[in-house]
Scaffold this active site. Sequence first.
Site, PDB file in Angstrom:
ATOM      1  N   ASP A 109      64.346  48.482  30.182  1.00 24.47           N
ATOM      2  CA  ASP A 109      63.585  47.415  29.527  1.00 24.47           C
ATOM      3  C   ASP A 109      62.918  47.901  28.244  1.00 24.47           C
ATOM      4  O   ASP A 109      62.793  47.138  27.274  1.00 24.47           O
ATOM      5  CB  ASP A 109      62.537  46.834  30.480  1.00 24.47           C
ATOM      6  CG  ASP A 109      61.621  47.886  31.084  1.00 24.47           C
ATOM      7  OD1 ASP A 109      61.989  49.079  31.121  1.00 24.47           O
ATOM      8  OD2 ASP A 109      60.512  47.520  31.537  1.00 24.47           O
ATOM      9  N   THR A 184      28.240  37.881  38.398  1.00 23.51           N
ATOM     10  CA  THR A 184      29.206  38.879  38.849  1.00 23.51           C
ATOM     11  C   THR A 184      30.629  38.527  38.438  1.00 23.51           C
ATOM     12  O   THR A 184      31.398  39.395  38.011  1.00 23.51           O
ATOM     13  CB  THR A 184      29.128  39.040  40.381  1.00 23.51           C
ATOM     14  OG1 THR A 184      27.810  39.446  40.736  1.00 23.51           O
ATOM     15  CG2 THR A 184      30.121  40.092  40.863  1.00 23.51           C
TER      16      THR A 184
END
Length: 257
Positions: A109, A184
């Site tokens: 690739d 968070t």
Amino acid sequence: MLLVIDVGNTNTVLGLYRGNELVRDWRLTTSKSRTVDEYAMVIHELFGLSQLHFTDISDVIISCVVPPMMNTLEGLCRQYFQLKPLVVGPGIKTGMPILYDNPREVGADRIVNAVAAYESVRKSLIVVDFGTATTFDAVSERGEYLGGAIAPGLNVSAEALFERASKLPRVEFVRPPQVVAKNTVNSIQAGLFYGYVGLVDGIVGRMKNEMAGTPLVIATGGLAAVLGGASELIDRVDPNLTLEGLRIIFQRNRTEL
């Protein structure tokens, strides 16, 4: 028509070319457990949605970084397309010198991406491919593959964080509203997003310093569109770079078939 198949560790991408035109493309989950018949069924359904048939396929080229998949794909081509596929690997004509200690170690690739990118710009360049691993590949002004770097993909990094930190929740990967987050979820998104952009720009910047001239930076892969806009060094995003590289390599080898 030419069917191009790029098999990655996470996704398998199919592209269908009529001449130089990409007619359709599809993205599947790579599954080593699928049989020849199961892949044929999935592809048949995808073709049917576009009024296409197996008999429309005259040639197939495959790039694969998952060795157990090759027997399945070659069986698919023999049984359902009645064709022997061209496989990107040692001995195939790419038109690009590979200046690597051992050229056989370079993933198919990576070479395919480099070939497509250089063909489109004809200058020195760096290809960033966001996949299971993120690869960075350098090509010289003369079209030589120089080498590059490999880093864990963003999803791999995120999974490691969630698995090892018990109290941290899995979050959607999106660009957060700010780096100094107030909760968070946004804190995790900020760390993942801007941390990865920093990794990309850091490696690309150092590669540029080692290369002659001013290399163009082209990004591809699943997260290229998301991260490309935040990077200070990515010049262009091309989601179909690998498919185009397969088409080019097929044309350079068709006299050998």
